[in-house]
Design a protein around this motif. Structure first.
Motif, PDB file in Angstrom:
ATOM      1  N   CYS A 211     -29.796  40.552  13.830  1.00 19.05           N
ATOM      2  CA  CYS A 211     -28.557  40.725  13.075  1.00 19.05           C
ATOM      3  C   CYS A 211     -27.716  39.446  13.111  1.00 19.05           C
ATOM      4  N   PRO A 212     -27.255  38.963  11.947  1.00 17.85           N
ATOM      5  CA  PRO A 212     -26.445  37.740  11.923  1.00 17.85           C
ATOM      6  C   PRO A 212     -25.021  37.949  12.411  1.00 17.85           C
ATOM      7  N   TRP A 213     -24.640  39.197  12.605  1.00 13.23           N
ATOM      8  CA  TRP A 213     -23.276  39.496  13.046  1.00 13.23           C
ATOM      9  C   TRP A 213     -23.292  39.825  14.530  1.00 13.23           C
ATOM     10  N   PRO A 214     -22.456  39.176  15.329  1.00 15.90           N
ATOM     11  CA  PRO A 214     -22.447  39.443  16.767  1.00 15.90           C
ATOM     12  C   PRO A 214     -21.957  40.866  17.063  1.00 15.90           C
ATOM     13  N   ALA A 215     -22.520  41.460  18.110  1.00 12.39           N
ATOM     14  CA  ALA A 215     -22.099  42.800  18.520  1.00 12.39           C
ATOM     15  C   ALA A 215     -20.762  42.711  19.235  1.00 12.39           C
ATOM     16  N   GLU A 216     -19.737  43.347  18.675  1.00  4.39           N
ATOM     17  CA  GLU A 216     -18.411  43.381  19.279  1.00  4.39           C
ATOM     18  C   GLU A 216     -18.197  44.750  19.906  1.00  4.39           C
ATOM     19  N   PRO A 217     -17.689  44.800  21.121  1.00  2.00           N
ATOM     20  CA  PRO A 217     -17.573  46.095  21.818  1.00  2.00           C
ATOM     21  C   PRO A 217     -16.892  47.183  20.995  1.00  2.00           C
ATOM     22  N   LEU A 221     -21.883  49.262  15.679  1.00  2.00           N
ATOM     23  CA  LEU A 221     -23.174  48.744  16.109  1.00  2.00           C
ATOM     24  C   LEU A 221     -24.025  48.358  14.904  1.00  2.00           C
ATOM     25  N   PHE A 222     -24.009  49.218  13.889  1.00  4.36           N
ATOM     26  CA  PHE A 222     -24.818  48.971  12.697  1.00  4.36           C
ATOM     27  C   PHE A 222     -23.928  48.402  11.590  1.00  4.36           C
ATOM     28  N   ARG A 223     -24.314  47.230  11.113  1.00  6.34           N
ATOM     29  CA  ARG A 223     -23.495  46.490  10.149  1.00  6.34           C
ATOM     30  C   ARG A 223     -24.087  46.518   8.750  1.00  6.34           C
ATOM     31  N   GLY A 224     -23.169  46.440   7.774  1.00  2.00           N
ATOM     32  CA  GLY A 224     -23.588  46.238   6.407  1.00  2.00           C
ATOM     33  C   GLY A 224     -23.860  44.769   6.160  1.00  2.00           C
ATOM     34  N   ALA A 225     -24.283  44.435   4.937  1.00  2.95           N
ATOM     35  CA  ALA A 225     -24.671  43.060   4.615  1.00  2.95           C
ATOM     36  C   ALA A 225     -23.514  42.079   4.796  1.00  2.95           C
ATOM     37  N   ARG A 226     -22.276  42.553   4.651  1.00  4.29           N
ATOM     38  CA  ARG A 226     -21.109  41.676   4.780  1.00  4.29           C
ATOM     39  C   ARG A 226     -20.451  41.774   6.156  1.00  4.29           C
ATOM     40  N   GLY A 227     -21.066  42.486   7.056  1.00  5.71           N
ATOM     41  CA  GLY A 227     -20.555  42.548   8.415  1.00  5.71           C
ATOM     42  C   GLY A 227     -19.706  43.751   8.734  1.00  5.71           C
ATOM     43  N   GLY A 228     -19.357  44.557   7.724  1.00 12.44           N
ATOM     44  CA  GLY A 228     -18.569  45.758   7.977  1.00 12.44           C
ATOM     45  C   GLY A 228     -19.441  46.903   8.457  1.00 12.44           C
ATOM     46  N   ALA A 229     -18.817  48.055   8.637  1.00  7.03           N
ATOM     47  CA  ALA A 229     -19.565  49.237   9.068  1.00  7.03           C
ATOM     48  C   ALA A 229     -20.594  49.620   8.012  1.00  7.03           C
ATOM     49  N   LEU A 230     -21.762  50.019   8.456  1.00  2.19           N
ATOM     50  CA  LEU A 230     -22.842  50.390   7.549  1.00  2.19           C
ATOM     51  C   LEU A 230     -22.502  51.683   6.818  1.00  2.19           C
ATOM     52  N   ASN A 231     -22.639  51.661   5.499  1.00  2.00           N
ATOM     53  CA  ASN A 231     -22.399  52.847   4.673  1.00  2.00           C
ATOM     54  C   ASN A 231     -23.603  53.783   4.785  1.00  2.00           C
ATOM     55  N   PRO A 232     -23.381  55.059   5.110  1.00  2.00           N
ATOM     56  CA  PRO A 232     -24.522  55.981   5.240  1.00  2.00           C
ATOM     57  C   PRO A 232     -25.341  56.100   3.967  1.00  2.00           C
ATOM     58  N   ARG A 233     -24.717  55.811   2.829  1.00  2.00           N
ATOM     59  CA  ARG A 233     -25.448  55.891   1.567  1.00  2.00           C
ATOM     60  C   ARG A 233     -26.613  54.903   1.548  1.00  2.00           C
ATOM     61  N   LEU A 234     -26.486  53.780   2.238  1.00  2.00           N
ATOM     62  CA  LEU A 234     -27.560  52.795   2.256  1.00  2.00           C
ATOM     63  C   LEU A 234     -28.780  53.323   3.005  1.00  2.00           C
ATOM     64  N   ILE A 235     -28.561  54.100   4.049  1.00  2.00           N
ATOM     65  CA  ILE A 235     -29.689  54.712   4.758  1.00  2.00           C
ATOM     66  C   ILE A 235     -30.317  55.803   3.888  1.00  2.00           C
ATOM     67  N   ALA A 236     -29.483  56.573   3.191  1.00  2.00           N
ATOM     68  CA  ALA A 236     -30.007  57.587   2.279  1.00  2.00           C
ATOM     69  C   ALA A 236     -30.849  56.935   1.192  1.00  2.00           C
TER      70      ALA A 236
END
Length: 309
Positions: A211-217, A221-236
């Motif tokens: 992952c190109p985005w560092p893990a921040e406490p 944990l799971f990031r979108g392409a721009r570094g934000g929270a991963l949208n569940p729609r992308l997993i769907a």
């Protein structure tokens, strides 16, 4: 809560206080509270129209069987399904029970109302082979290696740990590296302990390495392409692509992997109450749906294989 058309400020305030109670003491999620608000508001609005007058707390204390029969008939008449009607009645009963405790009236007429019968939909799990094929496909189909690793890690958690998609995507950077036992906060704020398979831990570690985005406490944990929270729609969407490539039915969704987790454990001899704990079901009756799934699968095998079938 302010007064709404059809019922009094007192009834509206009572509804608001009940929702506050659920939020504060039961940890109800926002979407659950919104559904409860809509269900009870529909009930209060119907009663006001039915009686042709503004509805106050005193009138709620006098509800009888005829009021409840009329409400159910009206909702069913406008096309509300049996399952939705059962959910609406459950919200109404919970509200009236809470109100009766505070106002000192007998809520029996409301609580005795029966919901229309509806057939419980059985979970639609994947076979072990299909679930494994989905994981392999999801891990291979993304163009970006880190995104492929991310999607693979998420679906591995769904199948390997029985997590809801919201629970998997709710993990924070502080949760990594994943421990052998993960503390999950599920529906209603209820916590449970979930063992994490080595394969799931390895999948998350591999994703974090790429992952190109560092893990921040405090970050996701799971990031979108721009570094934000991963949208569940992308997993769907990743699951949709995988199932189409593999020729699987439309029921092969992210949530089907959670169903598969439970069904595969049960088929391997897992204890039903242990599976209930792992899934975070409040009621054993919810988990028992998987026994019907397993029985149905066994009957299919029996019918296909027995020489006298």
């Amino acid at each position: 809560m302010t007064a709404q058309p059809g019922f009094s400020a007192g009834a509206g305030d009572a509804l608001g206080r009940w929702l506050d109670h659920l939020r504060a003491l039961d940890g109800a999620a926002d979407h659950t509270l919104a559904a409860y608000r809509a269900d009870v508001a529909a009930f209060l609005g119907f009663l006001s129209q039915y009686h042709g007058e503004g509805l106050g707390l005193g009138r709620l204390a006098q509800l009888g069987p005829s009021d409840m029969r009329a409400f159910v008939a009206a909702e069913r008449g406008r096309g509300l399904g049996a399952r939705s009607m059962a959910r609406r009645l459950s919200a109404v009963k919970s509200f009236i029970r809470w109100l009766a405790d505070r106002e000192g009236f007998d809520p029996t007429a409301v609580l005795a109302t029966r919901a229309p019968k509806h057939s419980r939909k059985l979970p639609r799990p994947l076979s072990i082979e299909a679930a494994g094929a989905v994981l392999d496909r999801v891990e291979a189909q993304a163009m970006e290696p880190w995104i492929a690793a991310r999607d693979g890690a998420v679906v591995t958690l769904l199948w390997g740990c029985g997590l809801r998609i919201s629970e998997a995507l709710g993990l924070r950077g502080a949760d990594a590296p994943l421990p052998e036992v993960l503390r999950i906060r599920g529906k209603g704020g209820k916590e449970r302990l979930v063992p994490v398979l080595p394969a799931a831990r390895a999948a998350v570690t591999d994703y974090l390495r790429l992952c190109p985005w560092p893990a921040e406490p405090a970050g996701p944990l799971f990031r979108g392409a721009r570094g934000g929270a991963l949208n569940p729609r992308l997993i769907a969407r990743a699951m949709e692509q995988a199932r189409m490539a593999l020729g699987l039915p439309a029921t092969a969704t992210p949530h089907a992997l959670r169903h598969s987790f439970a069904t595969h454990l049960l088929a391997a001899g897992g204890d039903l109450r242990a599976i209930q704990e792992l899934l975070g079901h409040a009621s054993l009756s919810t988990t028992q749906a998987y026994t019907a799934v397993d029985t149905a699968r066994l009957m299919e095998v029996y019918a296909a294989a027995h020489p006298r079938a």
